[in-house]
Design a protein around this motif. Structure first.
Motif, PDB file in Angstrom:
ATOM      1  N   ARG A  29       0.835  -1.299  -0.036  1.00  0.00           N
ATOM      2  CA  ARG A  29      -0.094   0.096  -0.086  1.00  0.00           C
ATOM      3  C   ARG A  29       0.848   1.108   0.006  1.00  0.00           C
ATOM      4  N   ALA A  30       1.782   1.260   0.981  1.00  0.00           N
ATOM      5  CA  ALA A  30       2.751   2.353   0.857  1.00  0.00           C
ATOM      6  C   ALA A  30       3.869   2.554  -0.238  1.00  0.00           C
ATOM      7  N   GLY A  31       3.989   1.311  -0.809  1.00  0.00           N
ATOM      8  CA  GLY A  31       4.977   1.357  -1.559  1.00  0.00           C
ATOM      9  C   GLY A  31       6.592   1.750  -0.941  1.00  0.00           C
ATOM     10  N   TRP A  32       6.666   1.393   0.217  1.00  0.00           N
ATOM     11  CA  TRP A  32       7.872   2.019   1.249  1.00  0.00           C
ATOM     12  C   TRP A  32       8.240   0.750   2.081  1.00  0.00           C
ATOM     13  N   LEU A  33       9.360   0.499   2.395  1.00  0.00           N
ATOM     14  CA  LEU A  33       9.892  -0.360   3.268  1.00  0.00           C
ATOM     15  C   LEU A  33      10.161   0.326   4.469  1.00  0.00           C
ATOM     16  N   GLY A  34       9.933   1.626   4.672  1.00  0.00           N
ATOM     17  CA  GLY A  34      10.412   2.224   5.797  1.00  0.00           C
ATOM     18  C   GLY A  34       8.997   2.574   6.449  1.00  0.00           C
ATOM     19  N   PHE A  35       9.265   3.621   7.367  1.00  0.00           N
ATOM     20  CA  PHE A  35       8.024   4.297   8.132  1.00  0.00           C
ATOM     21  C   PHE A  35       8.138   5.911   7.943  1.00  0.00           C
ATOM     22  N   ALA A  36       7.275   6.377   8.366  1.00  0.00           N
ATOM     23  CA  ALA A  36       7.218   7.992   8.603  1.00  0.00           C
ATOM     24  C   ALA A  36       8.603   8.343   9.351  1.00  0.00           C
ATOM     25  N   PRO A  37       9.082   9.561   8.796  1.00  0.00           N
ATOM     26  CA  PRO A  37      10.385  10.050   9.162  1.00  0.00           C
ATOM     27  C   PRO A  37      10.304  10.428  10.710  1.00  0.00           C
ATOM     28  N   ALA A  38      11.300  10.176  11.278  1.00  0.00           N
ATOM     29  CA  ALA A  38      11.343  10.638  12.912  1.00  0.00           C
ATOM     30  C   ALA A  38      11.438  11.917  12.829  1.00  0.00           C
ATOM     31  N   THR A  39      10.680  12.629  13.913  1.00  0.00           N
ATOM     32  CA  THR A  39      10.953  14.360  14.340  1.00  0.00           C
ATOM     33  C   THR A  39      12.475  14.517  14.800  1.00  0.00           C
ATOM     34  N   GLU A  40      12.634  15.797  14.454  1.00  0.00           N
ATOM     35  CA  GLU A  40      14.055  16.371  15.413  1.00  0.00           C
ATOM     36  C   GLU A  40      14.005  15.880  16.759  1.00  0.00           C
ATOM     37  N   ASP A  41      12.455  16.149  17.406  1.00  0.00           N
ATOM     38  CA  ASP A  41      12.427  16.080  18.950  1.00  0.00           C
ATOM     39  C   ASP A  41      12.865  14.394  19.112  1.00  0.00           C
ATOM     40  N   ALA A  42      12.058  13.515  18.118  1.00  0.00           N
ATOM     41  CA  ALA A  42      12.275  12.244  18.705  1.00  0.00           C
ATOM     42  C   ALA A  42      13.909  11.786  18.449  1.00  0.00           C
ATOM     43  N   VAL A  43      14.616  12.339  17.434  1.00  0.00           N
ATOM     44  CA  VAL A  43      16.043  11.849  17.484  1.00  0.00           C
ATOM     45  C   VAL A  43      16.703  12.527  18.781  1.00  0.00           C
TER      46      VAL A  43
END
Length: 384
Positions: A29-43
């Motif tokens: 569905r997503a055409g993507w092996l990853g996930f949503a990007p992490a936010t700067e705050d999460a990093v």
């Protein structure tokens, strides 16, 4: 590192490589092996938790995708900003004696990376991926490692980006997905073939080594021919020869391919005679496990028993000159070498992927004459 182009291409190639029923609906569905990007705050929160600033290529990766699936065929899931942490705290049983693990690769001089490693894999096949904050380069990149229980020890990469590039190559090697990447490497292999025939041996060898990592079977066939002259007794040459035998038996041209039957097979028999012993098998012995190669090897062995060793050195003009050289200079290595060099201008390939007269190495007198230094000199001559 700009991650999005590589990861997008990887995702599409992974989807195309799946057999019916193997697809992951969410990834489709997503055409993507990853996930949503992490936010700067999460990093930033992850960096506070571990007490270190993450290395640049890994930090940019998380800001592109917070986690990753199917990193090669042996890592199903990588960690994200919520659960990256020190290896010693999450999976302490991996903290073994590093020197015992490094029987293939040299142990680092600055201690045991397992004791200080940052674990970045979550689900893997009896293995781990981790970063080493005790091994940092001028750009701030931490050394990266993969370590699997079934492998020949840990493998070090200069950065997380280097580790991911190798995992991407491993995915290609095992799955052979069609698309832009494979097509690009096929162009590189053809350029390397022409470079090899022109005498640009190092240029060809370097390109073929990279193409072989991406599973291009043609690169294996070409590179093994170069290695036989440059380092025929090395472990890596034997590995290349084994891969060549494996890919040859699956080819539609097998067993009628003269590059295999008239060039490679005599070399494998000569190697077996010289190196077989109870504690170490040869490439020829390994090849016997495949039914198709077993039959071809059996036919060759029957001819040897009936007629004795007799080599076809190639096209008639070259074959005649080599036979003359052996008659006249068998006891004079320098004169024999000069005669081989003079004959090389008459050599012609048996097939488009034939780039060097490797059958010369099946003859014990020629094999002794063609030292690695002379082998390099031979490959440096334009030919064919």
């Amino acid at each position: 590192m700009s991650w999005k182009p590589l990861l997008s291409r990887w995702s599409q190639e992974w989807i195309r490589s799946r057999e019916p029923g193997q697809e992951d609906p969410e990834i489709l569905r997503a055409g993507w092996l990853g996930f949503a990007p992490a936010t700067e705050d999460a990093v930033a929160a992850a960096e506070v938790r571990i007490g270190r600033t993450l290395p640049p290529s890994y930090r940019e990766f998380l800001l592109t995708t917070d986690g990753w699936r199917h990193a090669g065929d042996f890592v199903d899931r990588m960690r994200d900003t919520s659960d990256i942490d020190w290896l010693r705290d999450i999976e302490p049983f991996w903290e073994a004696d590093w020197k015992d693990l490094c029987y293939e690769n040299p142990a680092p001089e600055n201690g045991n990376p397992l004791g200080r490693g940052l674990l970045i894999s979550r689900e893997a096949d009896a293995g781990i991926l981790f970063l080493d904050p005790g091994d940092v380069d001028a750009a701030g990149e931490w050394a990266a490692y993969n370590l699997f229980a079934w492998s020949e020890g840990p493998t070090r990469y200069p950065s997380f980006a280097g580790l991911m590039e190798d995992l991407y190559a491993s995915f290609h090697s095992l799955n052979h997905p069609e698309g832009e990447t494979s097509e690009s490497w096929d162009v590189t292999v053809e350029q390397a073939r022409r470079a090899a025939l022109s005498g640009a041996v190092d240029t060809a060898a370097q390109a073929l080594e990279q193409a072989e990592k991406f599973g291009r079977d043609r690169a294996t066939v070409l590179r093994a021919q170069l290695q036989l002259f440059l380092a025929r007794d090395s472990m890596y040459t034997r590995q290349s020869l084994s891969r060549w035998v494996g890919s040859a038996s699956e080819s539609a041209d097998f067993p009628d391919d003269p590059l295999f039957t008239a060039e490679l097979l005599p070399v494998l028999f000569a190697d077996h005679i010289a190196n077989a012993h109870p504690n170490q098998g040869t490439v020829l012995q390994s090849a016997m496990y495949d039914e198709r190669t077993h039959l071809v090897i059996g036919e060759y062995q029957a001819r040897l028993r009936r007629y004795g060793p007799s080599f076809d050195f190639g096209n008639p003009e070259f074959d005649a000159l080599i036979r003359q050289a052996l008659r006249e200079h068998a006891n004079d290595s320098d004169a024999l070498w000069e005669a081989v060099c003079a004959a090389l201008v008459r050599w012609r390939p048996r097939t488009p992927d034939h780039i060097a007269p490797i059958v010369l190495l099946a003859d014990p007198i020629l094999a002794e004459t063609l030292t690695p230094e002379r082998g390099r000199a031979l490959l440096s001559q334009p030919r064919g």
